[in-house]
Design an enzyme around this catalytic site. Sequence first.
Site: not given
Length: 409
Positions: A236, A151, A265
């Site tokens: 990531d 994801f 984030k």
Amino acid sequence: MTHTTLAGPAARTSAELIRADEAALAHNYHPLPVVVARAEGAWVEDVEGRRYLDMLAGYSALNFGHRHPALIDAARRQLDEVTLTSRAFHNDRLAGFAESLSALVGLDMVLPMNTGAEAVESAVKVARKWAYEVKGVAPGLATVIVAAGNFHGRTTTIVSFSDDETARGGFGPFTPGFRVVPYDDLAALEAAIDENTAAVLIEPIQGEAGVLIPSDGYLAGVRELTRRNGVLFIADEIQSGLGRTGTTLAVQHENVLPDMLLLGKALGGGIVPVSAVVAGRDVLGVLRPGEHGSTFGGNPLAAAVGSAVVALLETGEFQRRATELGTVLDAGLASLVGRGVTGYRQRGLWAGVDVDPAVGTGRQISERLAGEGVLVKDTHGSTIRLAPPLTITEEELTTALGALAGVLG
């Protein structure tokens, strides 16, 4: 938690606001029926004043809790100066942010963006450019290898290499140039690499898939394979990075340094969207003026908050807290195996918990926990994710674990 009491005809109840959301907003999310109005630290409060312990922390966007004083202060001070210049001009906050972030992770240069998906898209562009200009791949043939179960976001290019049909279905045609191999399988990765491979893009821990932690040696093996074959390693760390797993970066559990690091984030402190591609000069140096950009990327407000986030991480306090409280989380979850939990995966203050389907679905367990004043989120049917703010106390964490034990019966 201090707040202003709701008053006046404009005030609406949680139920009224949920109905309004459903009428006015696209239905691309299925949130729990909790309407947050205020927050501080590890706690949120709804419009009726009910308090909830936040055990999700915005999917790690709130690693430092809601409204951390140092981050709020940095934002407030910058709001009195300048918030946006675009990259048509320099601003006085961006260089310091880039220097401190590069030093924190041990790389050279920063490409500032806003969202995690933007960072991933940017990394794909840079990897392709590098492949053509540095590696010598023939034009239009560069490929990027990714892992099944990944994801990385929901843009058209990113869902092109997803195997989640919910994310993909109905959104084709898809972007070519990607190869998918099983996660945590070095032999499959090695077999997929060829002369046209530009990069390998993986999550050091797969978050959306249920906090899947690879076997010991996998990340080091990816680093060795990519180095040996002249391929870029892109990690990531948008969810796993910035203290979540007990180290600044999850790859540091195996003493690995990728060629490109993707952050987001928590980099914005839960205040503004901030993301970044951090890489060596030989990699990011392939970009030239006009080839990539973002109006808001690297804006002064984002740079000020991002610099404050880096300053918090430089102390090592939050990495230590994640490590120490991670042992509490591990012990608490271990005690629930066979008592409604069939298994779990945990590193630092991050866990994927598999619930016995006989007890309930992940969604049902999340709803029951919300009824007990604890917020979590489900994924993949019977799994719930726990990712509390790194500011949570041991007492608060124990309270949440007790609530989980209670709803499991």
